[in-house]
Design a protein around this motif. Structure first.
Motif, PDB file in Angstrom:
ATOM      1  N   GLY A  20       0.819  -1.208   0.000  1.00  0.00           N
ATOM      2  CA  GLY A  20       0.000   0.000   0.000  1.00  0.00           C
ATOM      3  C   GLY A  20       0.848   1.251   0.000  1.00  0.00           C
ATOM      4  N   VAL A  21       0.187   2.366  -0.217  1.00  0.00           N
ATOM      5  CA  VAL A  21       0.822   3.673  -0.118  1.00  0.00           C
ATOM      6  C   VAL A  21       0.131   4.418   1.010  1.00  0.00           C
ATOM      7  CG1 VAL A  21       1.350   5.845  -1.276  1.00  0.00           C
ATOM      8  CG2 VAL A  21       1.360   3.701  -2.576  1.00  0.00           C
ATOM      9  N   ALA A  34      -3.835   4.001  -1.028  1.00  0.00           N
ATOM     10  CA  ALA A  34      -4.190   2.855  -1.873  1.00  0.00           C
ATOM     11  C   ALA A  34      -3.601   1.610  -1.248  1.00  0.00           C
ATOM     12  CB  ALA A  34      -3.659   3.039  -3.299  1.00  0.00           C
ATOM     13  N   GLU A  35      -4.282   0.480  -1.414  1.00  0.00           N
ATOM     14  CA  GLU A  35      -3.756  -0.768  -0.860  1.00  0.00           C
ATOM     15  C   GLU A  35      -4.247  -1.966  -1.658  1.00  0.00           C
ATOM     16  OE1 GLU A  35      -5.405  -2.289   2.939  1.00  0.00           O
ATOM     17  OE2 GLU A  35      -6.686  -0.522   2.887  1.00  0.00           O
ATOM     18  N   LEU A 105       4.450  -8.822  13.413  1.00  0.00           N
ATOM     19  CA  LEU A 105       3.542  -9.002  14.544  1.00  0.00           C
ATOM     20  C   LEU A 105       3.254  -7.667  15.227  1.00  0.00           C
ATOM     21  CD1 LEU A 105       5.041 -12.257  16.130  1.00  0.00           C
ATOM     22  CD2 LEU A 105       3.067 -12.069  14.593  1.00  0.00           C
ATOM     23  N   ASP A 106       4.259  -6.777  15.285  1.00  0.00           N
ATOM     24  CA  ASP A 106       4.042  -5.452  15.880  1.00  0.00           C
ATOM     25  C   ASP A 106       2.951  -4.705  15.124  1.00  0.00           C
ATOM     26  OD1 ASP A 106       6.135  -6.140  17.510  1.00  0.00           O
ATOM     27  OD2 ASP A 106       7.502  -4.578  16.788  1.00  0.00           O
ATOM     28  N   ALA A 107       2.963  -4.836  13.800  1.00  0.00           N
ATOM     29  CA  ALA A 107       1.963  -4.139  12.985  1.00  0.00           C
ATOM     30  C   ALA A 107       0.575  -4.745  13.174  1.00  0.00           C
ATOM     31  CB  ALA A 107       2.370  -4.168  11.509  1.00  0.00           C
ATOM     32  N   ILE A 108       0.497  -6.060  13.284  1.00  0.00           N
ATOM     33  CA  ILE A 108      -0.797  -6.689  13.531  1.00  0.00           C
ATOM     34  C   ILE A 108      -1.342  -6.267  14.889  1.00  0.00           C
ATOM     35  CG2 ILE A 108      -2.003  -8.893  13.826  1.00  0.00           C
ATOM     36  CD1 ILE A 108       0.011 -10.142  11.893  1.00  0.00           C
ATOM     37  N   ALA A 109      -0.455  -6.100  15.863  1.00  0.00           N
ATOM     38  CA  ALA A 109      -0.857  -5.752  17.225  1.00  0.00           C
ATOM     39  C   ALA A 109      -1.495  -4.376  17.328  1.00  0.00           C
ATOM     40  CB  ALA A 109       0.344  -5.827  18.160  1.00  0.00           C
ATOM     41  N   VAL A 110      -1.374  -3.556  16.296  1.00  0.00           N
ATOM     42  CA  VAL A 110      -1.961  -2.207  16.320  1.00  0.00           C
ATOM     43  C   VAL A 110      -3.468  -2.263  16.570  1.00  0.00           C
ATOM     44  CG1 VAL A 110      -2.445  -0.171  14.886  1.00  0.00           C
ATOM     45  CG2 VAL A 110      -0.137  -1.125  14.970  1.00  0.00           C
ATOM     46  N   PRO A 185      -0.928  -7.722   8.699  1.00  0.00           N
ATOM     47  CA  PRO A 185      -0.851  -6.286   8.994  1.00  0.00           C
ATOM     48  C   PRO A 185      -1.466  -5.462   7.882  1.00  0.00           C
ATOM     49  CG  PRO A 185       1.273  -7.075   8.248  1.00  0.00           C
ATOM     50  CD  PRO A 185       0.393  -8.296   8.372  1.00  0.00           C
ATOM     51  N   THR A 186      -1.967  -4.285   8.216  1.00  0.00           N
ATOM     52  CA  THR A 186      -2.464  -3.348   7.207  1.00  0.00           C
ATOM     53  C   THR A 186      -1.344  -2.399   6.809  1.00  0.00           C
ATOM     54  OG1 THR A 186      -3.164  -1.670   8.804  1.00  0.00           O
ATOM     55  CG2 THR A 186      -4.755  -3.426   8.266  1.00  0.00           C
ATOM     56  N   PRO A 187      -1.443  -1.785   5.629  1.00  0.00           N
ATOM     57  CA  PRO A 187      -0.430  -0.797   5.240  1.00  0.00           C
ATOM     58  C   PRO A 187      -0.289   0.333   6.254  1.00  0.00           C
ATOM     59  CG  PRO A 187      -1.709  -1.448   3.317  1.00  0.00           C
ATOM     60  CD  PRO A 187      -2.376  -2.075   4.512  1.00  0.00           C
ATOM     61  N   ALA A 188      -1.411   0.838   6.765  1.00  0.00           N
ATOM     62  CA  ALA A 188      -1.357   1.935   7.734  1.00  0.00           C
ATOM     63  C   ALA A 188      -0.643   1.508   9.009  1.00  0.00           C
ATOM     64  CB  ALA A 188      -2.764   2.422   8.052  1.00  0.00           C
TER      65      ALA A 188
END
Length: 235
Positions: A20-21, A34-35, A105-110, A185-188
């Motif tokens: 994504g951007v 965008a993703e 995993l850090d990004a998923i944990a958001v 994880p999401t791009p954001a």
């Protein structure tokens, strides 16, 4: 606007290819321009470059408009991580912009940033990759273990939520914690995890994949070598 950063994000640590951007404000707010997410772990190398081109086109941007690349460094399977990290490194080198590796995993944990959470992803071989978080900060892991081991650990170190694929969160949570079905994880989220490093403006360290164990091909090769060794008598 001054202080904003435009970031290309990539993650191939799970069965879902994510790119994504993302626009990061000076205060760290992330908005996805965008993703693309494609659930196909067998075609990471085939589709990733195409997905990147699609998100840049949708965002109305060219490579020269990017300020950084953020890539999930795992933990994850050897082949998938290699594709994502190599692609991120190539884009960064070609565009002359920094490439920041973050723990996937850090990004998923958001999604559970305000809670005590256990995040898991599929490690195959009846195991999961895992890490524990408190208020968005990792307190244990990342590591790899059977789901039953983590379920037992919840009795001594309870968590509010178990985040990951439902096939794993249900037996681990076992009614003792909320289940959150975030499988990638999401791009954001990827961009948000890297915000401090990006805003610091210093050169990131070299990309280091989080494999946590040797690739299957190496283990199979070792097993084959052992099978060819002569059998000897001895104490």
């Amino acid at each position: 606007m001054s202080g904003e950063r435009t970031v290309l994000t990539i993650d191939t640590a799970t069965e879902t290819v994510v790119t994504g951007v993302v626009r990061l404000t000076a205060s760290g707010e992330a908005s996805t321009l965008a993703e693309r997410t494609v659930h196909d772990h067998r075609r990471h190398a085939e589709i990733l470059t195409t997905l990147i081109r699609e998100v840049l086109d949708e965002a109305g941007l060219a490579g020269a408009d990017l300020n950084a690349v953020v890539v999930g460094a795992g933990p994850g399977p050897f082949t998938g991580l290699r594709v994502g990290l190599a692609t991120a490194a190539a884009y960064g080198d070609a565009l002359g912009i920094p490439v920041h590796g973050v723990c996937s995993l850090d990004a998923i944990a958001v999604v559970a940033a305000d809670r005590t959470a256990l995040v898991v992803t599929d490690a195959r071989r009846r195991e999961v990759y895992w890490a524990r978080y408190r208020d968005g900060q990792r307190t244990a892991g990342s590591d790899v273990a059977p789901p039953a081991t983590l379920a037992d650990a919840l009795a001594d170190q309870p968590v509010d939520a178990v985040v990951g694929p439902p096939a794993f969160t249900e037996p681990i949570a076992a009614g003792r914690a909320e289940e959150i079905g975030a499988t990638h994880p999401t791009p954001a989220a990827l961009a948000s995890v890297a915000f401090d490093a990006i805003s610091a403006g210093v050169a990131p360290p070299p990309l280091e994949p989080l494999y946590l164990r040797r690739p299957d091909a190496v283990e199979l090769k070792d097993q084959r070598r052992k099978s060819l060794l002569p059998v000897t008598d001895g104490a």
